[in-house]
Design an enzyme around this catalytic site. Sequence first.
Site, PDB file in Angstrom:
ATOM      1  N   CYS A   1      37.294  95.319  19.672  1.00  0.00           N
ATOM      2  CA  CYS A   1      36.972  95.530  21.082  1.00  0.00           C
ATOM      3  C   CYS A   1      36.264  96.856  21.314  1.00  0.00           C
ATOM      4  CB  CYS A   1      38.248  95.550  21.924  1.00  0.00           C
ATOM      5  SG  CYS A   1      39.538  94.455  21.348  1.00  0.00           S
ATOM      6  N   ASP A   2      36.731  97.918  20.668  1.00  0.00           N
ATOM      7  CA  ASP A   2      36.323  99.261  21.071  1.00  0.00           C
ATOM      8  C   ASP A   2      35.367  99.966  20.115  1.00  0.00           C
ATOM      9  OD1 ASP A   2      37.844  98.921  23.311  1.00  0.00           O
ATOM     10  OD2 ASP A   2      39.610  99.912  22.491  1.00  0.00           O
TER      11      ASP A   2
ATOM     12  N   CYS B   1      42.349  98.352  18.900  1.00  0.00           N
ATOM     13  CA  CYS B   1      41.535  97.147  18.731  1.00  0.00           C
ATOM     14  C   CYS B   1      40.107  97.533  18.369  1.00  0.00           C
ATOM     15  CB  CYS B   1      41.561  96.321  20.020  1.00  0.00           C
ATOM     16  SG  CYS B   1      40.599  94.821  19.907  1.00  0.00           S
TER      17      CYS B   1
HETATM   18  C1  LIG Z   1      44.397  98.094  23.695  1.00  0.00           C
HETATM   19  C2  LIG Z   1      43.900  96.690  23.475  1.00  0.00           C
HETATM   20  C3  LIG Z   1      42.599  96.408  23.775  1.00  0.00           C
HETATM   21  C4  LIG Z   1      42.104  95.109  23.582  1.00  0.00           C
HETATM   22  N1  LIG Z   1      40.808  94.839  23.921  1.00  0.00           N
HETATM   23  C5  LIG Z   1      40.314  93.583  23.752  1.00  0.00           C
HETATM   24  C6  LIG Z   1      38.964  93.265  24.075  1.00  0.00           C
HETATM   25  O1  LIG Z   1      38.198  94.118  24.521  1.00  0.00           O
HETATM   26  N2  LIG Z   1      38.539  91.997  23.881  1.00  0.00           N
HETATM   27  C7  LIG Z   1      39.358  91.027  23.367  1.00  0.00           C
HETATM   28  O2  LIG Z   1      38.933  89.877  23.240  1.00  0.00           O
HETATM   29  N3  LIG Z   1      40.645  91.297  23.033  1.00  0.00           N
HETATM   30  C8  LIG Z   1      41.147  92.540  23.201  1.00  0.00           C
HETATM   31  N4  LIG Z   1      42.441  92.819  22.836  1.00  0.00           N
HETATM   32  C9  LIG Z   1      43.282  91.728  22.312  1.00  0.00           C
HETATM   33  C10 LIG Z   1      43.767  90.818  23.457  1.00  0.00           C
HETATM   34  O3  LIG Z   1      44.273  91.601  24.525  1.00  0.00           O
HETATM   35  C11 LIG Z   1      44.833  89.857  22.959  1.00  0.00           C
HETATM   36  O4  LIG Z   1      44.322  89.113  21.875  1.00  0.00           O
HETATM   37  C12 LIG Z   1      45.264  88.875  24.068  1.00  0.00           C
HETATM   38  O5  LIG Z   1      45.756  89.579  25.185  1.00  0.00           O
HETATM   39  C13 LIG Z   1      46.336  87.907  23.562  1.00  0.00           C
HETATM   40  O6  LIG Z   1      46.745  87.104  24.618  1.00  0.00           O
HETATM   41  P1  LIG Z   1      48.180  86.394  24.619  1.00  0.00           P
HETATM   42  O7  LIG Z   1      48.282  85.727  25.947  1.00  0.00           O
HETATM   43  O8  LIG Z   1      48.342  85.605  23.400  1.00  0.00           O
HETATM   44  O9  LIG Z   1      49.256  87.568  24.510  1.00  0.00           O
HETATM   45  P2  LIG Z   1      49.554  88.906  25.432  1.00  0.00           P
HETATM   46  O10 LIG Z   1      48.295  89.362  26.020  1.00  0.00           O
HETATM   47  O11 LIG Z   1      50.285  89.751  24.489  1.00  0.00           O
HETATM   48  O12 LIG Z   1      50.490  88.315  26.566  1.00  0.00           O
HETATM   49  C14 LIG Z   1      51.817  87.963  26.323  1.00  0.00           C
HETATM   50  C15 LIG Z   1      52.590  87.825  27.623  1.00  0.00           C
HETATM   51  O13 LIG Z   1      53.920  87.396  27.337  1.00  0.00           O
HETATM   52  C16 LIG Z   1      54.867  88.200  28.035  1.00  0.00           C
HETATM   53  N5  LIG Z   1      56.112  88.232  27.273  1.00  0.00           N
HETATM   54  C17 LIG Z   1      56.298  88.627  25.992  1.00  0.00           C
HETATM   55  N6  LIG Z   1      57.595  88.483  25.628  1.00  0.00           N
HETATM   56  C18 LIG Z   1      58.237  87.983  26.708  1.00  0.00           C
HETATM   57  C19 LIG Z   1      59.578  87.626  26.983  1.00  0.00           C
HETATM   58  N7  LIG Z   1      60.550  87.709  26.064  1.00  0.00           N
HETATM   59  N8  LIG Z   1      59.905  87.163  28.216  1.00  0.00           N
HETATM   60  C20 LIG Z   1      58.949  87.050  29.174  1.00  0.00           C
HETATM   61  N9  LIG Z   1      57.653  87.375  28.969  1.00  0.00           N
HETATM   62  C21 LIG Z   1      57.295  87.822  27.757  1.00  0.00           C
HETATM   63  C22 LIG Z   1      54.170  89.558  28.140  1.00  0.00           C
HETATM   64  O14 LIG Z   1      54.729  90.315  29.197  1.00  0.00           O
HETATM   65  C23 LIG Z   1      52.728  89.134  28.400  1.00  0.00           C
HETATM   66  O15 LIG Z   1      52.518  88.857  29.761  1.00  0.00           O
HETATM   67  C24 LIG Z   1      42.957  94.102  23.053  1.00  0.00           C
HETATM   68  C25 LIG Z   1      44.276  94.409  22.744  1.00  0.00           C
HETATM   69  C26 LIG Z   1      44.754  95.674  22.959  1.00  0.00           C
HETATM   70  C27 LIG Z   1      46.189  95.988  22.645  1.00  0.00           C
END
Ligand SMILES: Cc1cc2nc3c(=O)[nH]c(=O)nc-3n(C[C@H](O)[C@H](O)[C@H](O)COP(=O)(O)OP(=O)(O)OC[C@H]3O[C@@H](n4cnc5c(N)ncnc54)[C@H](O)[C@@H]3O)c2cc1C
Length: 394
Positions: free
Chosen positions: A225-226, A222
Amino acid sequence: MNLLIYTMYGCPFCLHAKAFLQERDIPFQEIVVTPGSEEWGRMREKTGSGSLPQIFIGEENVGGYAHLVHLEATGALYEKLGQTWRKSDTPLYDAIILGAGPAGLSAAIYTIRKLMKTLIISKDVGGQVTWTNDVDNYLGFSQVNAAELVAKFESHVKTFGVERVIGKNVGAIDLAGRIKRVTLEDGKTYYGKTVVIATGGSHRPLNVPGEKELLAKGVSYCSTCDAPLFDDADVAVVGGGNSALEAVLDLVNIARRIYLISLTPLTGDSFYQEKVRHSGKVEIFTECRPTRILGDNMVQGIEYQSLKTGEIHTIDVEGVFVEIGLLPNSSIFIDTLATNRKGEILVDKECRTGMAGVFACGDVTDVPYKQVVVAVGEGAKAALSAYEYLLNQK
Ligand SMILES: Cc1cc2nc3c(=O)[nH]c(=O)nc-3n(C[C@H](O)[C@H](O)[C@H](O)COP(=O)(O)OP(=O)(O)OC[C@H]3O[C@@H](n4cnc5c(N)ncnc54)[C@H](O)[C@@H]3O)c2cc1C
């Protein structure tokens, strides 16, 4: 009370309905019809409809498969069958939220505060946020430990009290009818009037030695972010599409030197390519395959192989940004909901998916800018849209 079901060969909802009855040990009699046959005519006369399946309990036509699911979810099925000793073993939720990352947890706060009976089902709590150390760009926190941020999200949701099934994978869904069915991989089934999909995404890994070991120790997925962590450092960006080029542009005013390593010629937009080429800071290696990320406790370099010459090279870098794409966790929805080329679920500005009562938010959707703050906002919108939908159902 006898249950009779009219079916036709090749009708998928007939198969669903029969499987539903068989799973519950509900005996039934089946009449297989072909359009134009005598039985077909009789069925049309009794139901006024030509759609299949058609289900009768005694003399009463209760409708098709979606109606069957609805009857079970409201408890009326067993009453009609005269099995008053038998109860539907799962309650009917107003909203089932799939995923407990930022989008799902934010959605939960909004559904609960609208007094919607809510269930969250997720493999874990926190989603992708748990893959990083610190978050520096979430409003209200100039820097926050990622685990702490997730704990704050979780305890906020808990203060409102919400039913949760954590550590389980959703295996199958049936979203077509008014009552939605969500089945876990272990076979347990839940029913909801609405479903909010917040299953997020997973970054496509390089799958090379050193990548996992040095995650958050110089390896990042990301750049938004980093990038600020690499002030005046030499870094590598892996990838050749728009994400990789955007990552380079995020780094261009921060890092000292940037090495862009791509398996193919650059494929991102020409506009970005021009900006990258004219930055004066970027060295581009195309048709090169990263083979290893080097370092003991922190990233110290990257090794790659030229596909043209076969030669192996190493470059000293303090950071490696892997920007070869985000995979939306949408595989179980792909046959049911509209998605784009990347597999992201298409949503409108109210997080509607095009299927009544089904909403999606966060990284699993085609909404751009995959960030916590965006996911949280989209989660709130999806929940409010689900509430609005239910109000209009009454
Ligand atoms: C290494 C890294 C660093 C990051 N740093 C930042 C940062 O500093 N600032 C920032 O704003 N963003 C950052 N991001 C991006 C940010 O984390 C994501 O945009 C955000 O988490 C998206 O949220 P979400 O809830 O849509 O999805 P996710 O965070 O992907 O959550 C999805 C959830 O669904 C669950 N799930 C998926 N499939 C299934 C299934 N079939 N059955 C049951 N559960 C399921 C997963 O277990 C998870 O709990 C970073 C991303 C990464 C990978």
